[in-house]
Motif scaffolding. Structure first.
Motif, PDB file in Angstrom:
ATOM      1  N   MET A   1      10.733   6.166   5.291  1.00 47.85           N
ATOM      2  CA  MET A   1      10.793   5.793   4.049  1.00 47.85           C
ATOM      3  C   MET A   1      10.264   4.488   3.685  1.00 47.85           C
ATOM      4  O   MET A   1      10.133   3.809   4.388  1.00 47.85           O
ATOM      5  CB  MET A   1      12.236   5.831   3.051  1.00 47.85           C
ATOM      6  CG  MET A   1      12.621   7.144   3.148  1.00 47.85           C
ATOM      7  SD  MET A   1      14.270   7.421   2.124  1.00 47.85           S
ATOM      8  CE  MET A   1      13.604   7.174   0.644  1.00 47.85           C
ATOM      9  N   HIS A   2       9.148   4.114   2.386  1.00 51.17           N
ATOM     10  CA  HIS A   2       9.552   3.111   1.904  1.00 51.17           C
ATOM     11  C   HIS A   2       9.373   2.582   0.653  1.00 51.17           C
ATOM     12  O   HIS A   2       8.778   3.935  -0.724  1.00 51.17           O
ATOM     13  CB  HIS A   2       7.436   3.471   1.816  1.00 51.17           C
ATOM     14  CG  HIS A   2       6.183   1.740   2.099  1.00 51.17           C
ATOM     15  ND1 HIS A   2       5.953   1.824   0.550  1.00 51.17           N
ATOM     16  CD2 HIS A   2       6.341   0.742   2.653  1.00 51.17           C
ATOM     17  CE1 HIS A   2       5.256   0.390   1.018  1.00 51.17           C
ATOM     18  NE2 HIS A   2       5.423   0.075   2.445  1.00 51.17           N
ATOM     19  N   LEU A   3       9.169   1.486  -0.038  1.00 49.53           N
ATOM     20  CA  LEU A   3       9.769   0.950  -1.159  1.00 49.53           C
ATOM     21  C   LEU A   3       8.638   1.210  -2.092  1.00 49.53           C
ATOM     22  O   LEU A   3       8.922   1.359  -2.886  1.00 49.53           O
ATOM     23  CB  LEU A   3      10.030  -0.607  -1.135  1.00 49.53           C
ATOM     24  CG  LEU A   3      11.450  -0.898  -0.160  1.00 49.53           C
ATOM     25  CD1 LEU A   3      11.414  -2.450  -0.629  1.00 49.53           C
ATOM     26  CD2 LEU A   3      12.366  -0.009  -1.310  1.00 49.53           C
ATOM     27  N   GLY A   4       7.080   1.445  -2.018  1.00 54.24           N
ATOM     28  CA  GLY A   4       5.923   1.651  -2.380  1.00 54.24           C
ATOM     29  C   GLY A   4       6.303   3.299  -3.546  1.00 54.24           C
ATOM     30  O   GLY A   4       5.927   3.034  -4.178  1.00 54.24           O
ATOM     31  N   PHE A   5       6.485   3.667  -1.763  1.00 54.96           N
ATOM     32  CA  PHE A   5       6.602   5.071  -2.037  1.00 54.96           C
ATOM     33  C   PHE A   5       7.740   5.747  -3.030  1.00 54.96           C
ATOM     34  O   PHE A   5       7.576   6.832  -3.891  1.00 54.96           O
ATOM     35  CB  PHE A   5       6.420   5.770  -0.959  1.00 54.96           C
ATOM     36  CG  PHE A   5       6.465   7.214  -1.049  1.00 54.96           C
ATOM     37  CD1 PHE A   5       5.016   8.335  -1.074  1.00 54.96           C
ATOM     38  CD2 PHE A   5       7.021   8.527  -0.322  1.00 54.96           C
ATOM     39  CE1 PHE A   5       4.915   9.335  -1.533  1.00 54.96           C
ATOM     40  CE2 PHE A   5       8.024   9.404  -1.056  1.00 54.96           C
ATOM     41  CZ  PHE A   5       6.688  10.231  -1.620  1.00 54.96           C
ATOM     42  N   HIS A   6       8.531   5.187  -2.302  1.00 50.69           N
ATOM     43  CA  HIS A   6       9.915   5.313  -3.456  1.00 50.69           C
ATOM     44  C   HIS A   6      10.082   4.971  -5.260  1.00 50.69           C
ATOM     45  O   HIS A   6      10.006   5.915  -6.083  1.00 50.69           O
ATOM     46  CB  HIS A   6      10.890   4.672  -3.437  1.00 50.69           C
ATOM     47  CG  HIS A   6      12.225   4.343  -3.658  1.00 50.69           C
ATOM     48  ND1 HIS A   6      12.956   5.654  -2.469  1.00 50.69           N
ATOM     49  CD2 HIS A   6      13.077   4.603  -4.348  1.00 50.69           C
ATOM     50  CE1 HIS A   6      14.608   5.634  -3.706  1.00 50.69           C
ATOM     51  NE2 HIS A   6      14.642   4.684  -4.110  1.00 50.69           N
ATOM     52  N   ILE A   7       9.143   4.028  -5.379  1.00 55.59           N
ATOM     53  CA  ILE A   7       8.445   3.273  -6.656  1.00 55.59           C
ATOM     54  C   ILE A   7       7.340   4.591  -7.088  1.00 55.59           C
ATOM     55  O   ILE A   7       8.647   5.523  -8.556  1.00 55.59           O
ATOM     56  CB  ILE A   7       7.727   1.949  -6.674  1.00 55.59           C
ATOM     57  CG1 ILE A   7       9.087   1.439  -6.182  1.00 55.59           C
ATOM     58  CG2 ILE A   7       7.240   1.748  -8.596  1.00 55.59           C
ATOM     59  CD1 ILE A   7       8.113  -0.410  -6.351  1.00 55.59           C
ATOM     60  N   TYR A   8       7.198   5.371  -6.572  1.00 56.76           N
ATOM     61  CA  TYR A   8       5.609   6.305  -7.109  1.00 56.76           C
ATOM     62  C   TYR A   8       6.751   7.572  -7.008  1.00 56.76           C
ATOM     63  O   TYR A   8       6.908   8.506  -8.476  1.00 56.76           O
ATOM     64  CB  TYR A   8       5.353   6.453  -6.184  1.00 56.76           C
ATOM     65  CG  TYR A   8       3.797   7.914  -6.000  1.00 56.76           C
ATOM     66  CD1 TYR A   8       3.151   8.446  -7.388  1.00 56.76           C
ATOM     67  CD2 TYR A   8       4.606   8.981  -5.640  1.00 56.76           C
ATOM     68  CE1 TYR A   8       2.747   9.426  -7.214  1.00 56.76           C
ATOM     69  CE2 TYR A   8       4.458  10.278  -5.407  1.00 56.76           C
ATOM     70  CZ  TYR A   8       3.095  10.389  -6.916  1.00 56.76           C
ATOM     71  OH  TYR A   8       2.460  11.696  -6.663  1.00 56.76           O
ATOM     72  N   ASP A   9       7.715   7.726  -6.044  1.00 55.43           N
ATOM     73  CA  ASP A   9       8.552   8.879  -6.484  1.00 55.43           C
ATOM     74  C   ASP A   9       9.185   8.743  -7.281  1.00 55.43           C
ATOM     75  O   ASP A   9       9.511  10.030  -8.064  1.00 55.43           O
ATOM     76  CB  ASP A   9       9.264   8.842  -4.887  1.00 55.43           C
ATOM     77  CG  ASP A   9      10.157  10.375  -5.489  1.00 55.43           C
ATOM     78  OD1 ASP A   9       9.678  11.960  -4.841  1.00 55.43           O
ATOM     79  OD2 ASP A   9      11.176  10.333  -4.857  1.00 55.43           O
ATOM     80  N   LEU A  10      10.264   7.425  -7.757  1.00 55.80           N
ATOM     81  CA  LEU A  10      11.342   7.177  -8.781  1.00 55.80           C
ATOM     82  C   LEU A  10      10.520   8.134 -10.555  1.00 55.80           C
ATOM     83  O   LEU A  10      10.660   8.312 -11.214  1.00 55.80           O
ATOM     84  CB  LEU A  10      11.764   6.329  -8.668  1.00 55.80           C
ATOM     85  CG  LEU A  10      13.139   6.529  -7.747  1.00 55.80           C
ATOM     86  CD1 LEU A  10      14.022   4.677  -7.843  1.00 55.80           C
ATOM     87  CD2 LEU A  10      14.155   6.934  -8.332  1.00 55.80           C
ATOM     88  N   GLY A  11       9.313   7.306 -10.069  1.00 54.82           N
ATOM     89  CA  GLY A  11       8.659   7.003 -11.886  1.00 54.82           C
ATOM     90  C   GLY A  11       8.329   8.410 -12.070  1.00 54.82           C
ATOM     91  O   GLY A  11       7.562   9.188 -13.332  1.00 54.82           O
TER      92      GLY A  11
ATOM     93  N   GLU B   1       0.791  -1.313   0.046  1.00 55.96           N
ATOM     94  CA  GLU B   1      -0.362  -0.068   0.407  1.00 55.96           C
ATOM     95  C   GLU B   1       1.185   1.231  -0.022  1.00 55.96           C
ATOM     96  O   GLU B   1       1.328   1.623   1.042  1.00 55.96           O
ATOM     97  CB  GLU B   1      -0.709  -0.050   1.175  1.00 55.96           C
ATOM     98  CG  GLU B   1      -2.173  -0.811   0.795  1.00 55.96           C
ATOM     99  CD  GLU B   1      -3.057  -0.017   0.127  1.00 55.96           C
ATOM    100  OE1 GLU B   1      -2.727   0.157   0.047  1.00 55.96           O
ATOM    101  OE2 GLU B   1      -3.830  -1.331  -0.425  1.00 55.96           O
ATOM    102  N   VAL B   2       0.656   2.562  -1.004  1.00 53.90           N
ATOM    103  CA  VAL B   2       0.830   3.649  -0.404  1.00 53.90           C
ATOM    104  C   VAL B   2       0.182   4.900  -0.180  1.00 53.90           C
ATOM    105  O   VAL B   2       0.500   5.926  -0.185  1.00 53.90           O
ATOM    106  CB  VAL B   2       1.863   3.936  -2.227  1.00 53.90           C
ATOM    107  CG1 VAL B   2       2.036   4.551  -2.581  1.00 53.90           C
ATOM    108  CG2 VAL B   2       2.468   2.629  -2.633  1.00 53.90           C
ATOM    109  N   ALA B   3      -0.743   4.729  -1.040  1.00 53.28           N
ATOM    110  CA  ALA B   3      -2.020   5.244  -1.230  1.00 53.28           C
ATOM    111  C   ALA B   3      -1.946   6.444   0.492  1.00 53.28           C
ATOM    112  O   ALA B   3      -1.870   7.440   0.494  1.00 53.28           O
ATOM    113  CB  ALA B   3      -3.109   5.607  -2.088  1.00 53.28           C
TER     114      ALA B   3
END
Length: 540
Positions: A483-493, A451-453
């Motif tokens: 920090m969270h891997l899911g949010f990290h993916i969103y931030d990078l993308g 989960e990210v949202a």
């Protein structure tokens, strides 16, 4: 005659059902193929980001000008111009952001006159500015000495300087994060005390001592930084431009065109290890994801600790104690509907209830003397509780099904032996239903980890170098953002300033997140299978 008609009719009815069997099998096959395809894509793209590509120098002629572009091939594509004609293009990662502004460049295949792969090209990984690509020229030392790249002992001397710089960077980090950080915290606490109770000679003297200590630490920090920036590594890009990099900013140097297969394999594993153990840099497009890994695992485990007892207790009451009727049925329907609520709604609830209400009360009771909020802001505690609320319906439903699956005879046997109802539940029913309960916990962990949202509202941030668990008292900092891997993916993308450079990191982080979820689930499944064998019951 009647028997044959009956046989034919029965066979006919079975034939009518066979297409549905094949249809369900085809649906399963399609699902398996899509899953394998998705995982394969993530695996291939993720591992590609760690494999060292060969460096190529392209000689390009465009508008009558000759230009040399050095880097590695990122992708090939077709481009359609305004006239409707198609052009073959290649995308080249050339690095050297401080020289060109952008790390990627597109070249028209028709403009490329020739290409070569010089063995002396280097990929230089550095702290700032991304990777640099070019040829080594020399090292200019602070004392005026210049060591040319043509010197036979150049690389050995360079590696010695890099190792010394790494040791100095670690010492600088200790001074900045530990010594100066602790000093700043003591100054902050002392000023709060003076603000509340007034200044005294003792507090003034202690504050002056802390400020004097800070001055010494700051001077030590500046001296280390100057030492790191004193020597310079001189490079030459493919088009002949000179680039000077402080030796203290160089992390690693690798010549991919000179390395063999095993050398590249070793470099790949070095990059993977660095990715797993280092902190992110350059707006998360460079460096590693260690804080995100740590935050994801800690948050998921904390969520499991919150959701498991609450879900199990609720399920035990609904199944074993509550009088079955319209009210209990309404509660079950509400629990099932809760599982379908969009996750962002739970994030809004966590922000309003946990942070503003509960966090505000905690700050008013225990931290009223501080100007800045402590628990009245996002943190890993509120994120774990929010995701626990999000996943508790999964645990309740799974636990109820597991409790219902325990044979009635086992319960009656325990009661006949003189056990009370709670003793029967505690010592007979719960051990027998543990595998089913763990199934619900596994599903909750899998959903919560991805989960990210809701996390964007209750504690996750783009960069959090301070971990929620560390060696500084009180060791567990539940109020810290993470920090969270899911949010990290969103931030990078979607938030990265260089989306092209972030693509490999996106796939690598996605692969890592899937791996962590799978590993945690496998561990829970192994525990479940062990308990299933241990508490296996027989009915007779």
């Amino acid at each position: 005659m009647a028997d044959s008609k009956q046989t034919f009719a029965t066979t006919g009815r079975s034939r009518k059902g066979e297409p549905m069997v094949w249809l369900t099998a085809a649906g399963l096959a399609i699902g398996v193929v899509l899953t394998i395809g998705l995982l394969s894509l993530v695996l291939v793209k993720g591992m590609e980001s760690f494999w060292p590509n060969r460096l190529v120098v392209y000689q390009v002629q465009k508008d009558g000008e000759n230009q040399a572009v050095g880097g590695y091939l990122a992708q090939e594509r077709e481009r359609r111009d305004m006239s409707g004609n198609y052009h073959e293009e290649i995308q080249v990662f050339r690095g050297n952001r401080d020289l060109y502004g952008e790390t990627f460049v597109y070249l028209d295949q028709a403009d490329v006159q020739s290409s070569s792969e010089p063995e002396d090209l280097l990929v230089v990984e550095r702290l700032e500015g991304g990777s640099a690509i070019g040829r080594a020229v020399a090292i200019d030392f602070a004392d005026g000495e210049r060591l040319e790249a043509s010197d036979p002992g150049f690389m050995d001397r360079f590696q010695t300087e890099l190792e010394a710089s790494e040791v100095l960077r670690d010492e600088l980090e200790d001074v900045e994060k530990d010594a100066i950080g602790e000093n700043s915290q003591q100054v902050k606490e002392l000023k709060n005390e003076q603000r509340l109770h007034g200044a005294t000679e003792a507090t003034d003297a202690e504050l002056a001592s802390l400020q004097e200590e800070f001055a010494k630490l700051d001077a030590e920090r500046k001296g280390m930084r100057e030492e790191l920036e004193a020597d310079h590594f001189v490079m030459e890009s493919a088009d002949g431009r000179e680039l000077m990099i402080p030796v203290g900013e160089v992390l690693h140097v690798f010549a991919p065109n000179k390395a063999g297969f095993f050398g590249k394999v070793g470099e790949m594993f070095r990059r993977i290890w660095s990715f797993l153990t280092s902190n992110p840099r350059e707006a998360n497009t460079e460096g590693g994801v260690y804080p995100a890994i740590f935050g994801t695992v800690v948050m998921t485990l904390a969520m499991s600790l919150f959701v498991t007892p609450c879900g199990v207790i609720a399920a035990i009451y609904l199944r074993e104690y509550a009088k079955q009727g319209a009210l209990v049925q309404a509660v079950r329907i509400s629990v099932n509907n809760l599982a379908g609520v969009p996750s962002i709604v739970f994030g809004v609830f966590g922000l309003a209830f946990f942070i503003y209400f509960v966090g505000g009360v905690v700050d008013d009771w225990f931290y009223s003397d501080l100007e800045e909020p402590v628990f009245k802001s996002g943190g890993i505690l509120w994120a774990s509780l929010t995701l626990a609320l999000l996943t508790v319906p999964v645990v309740i439903v799974a636990t109820e099904e597991a409790l219902a699956a325990v044979p009635r005879g086992v319960r009656e046997a325990a009661l006949a032996c003189g056990a009370s109802k709670w003793q029967t539940i505690q010592r007979v029913v719960l051990p027998a239903s543990l595998p089913g309960i763990l199934t619900g916990v596994i599903l909750a962990m899998a959903r919560g980890a991805g989960e990210v949202a809701p996390l964007m509202l209750v504690g996750v941030v783009k960069s959090a170098p301070d971990l929620p668990i560390d060696g500084a008292a009180p060791f567990i900092h539940a109020e810290r953002q993470f920090m969270h891997l899911g949010f990290h993916i969103y931030d990078l993308g979607f938030q990265s300033p260089d989306s092209e450079a972030a693509k490999p990191m996106v796939f690598a982080t996605t692969l890592l997140l899937i791996t962590i979820v799978v590993v945690m689930n496998l561990a829970a499944i192994m525990i479940r299978n062990h308990l299933r064998k241990k508490y296996a019951t027989s009915s007779f």
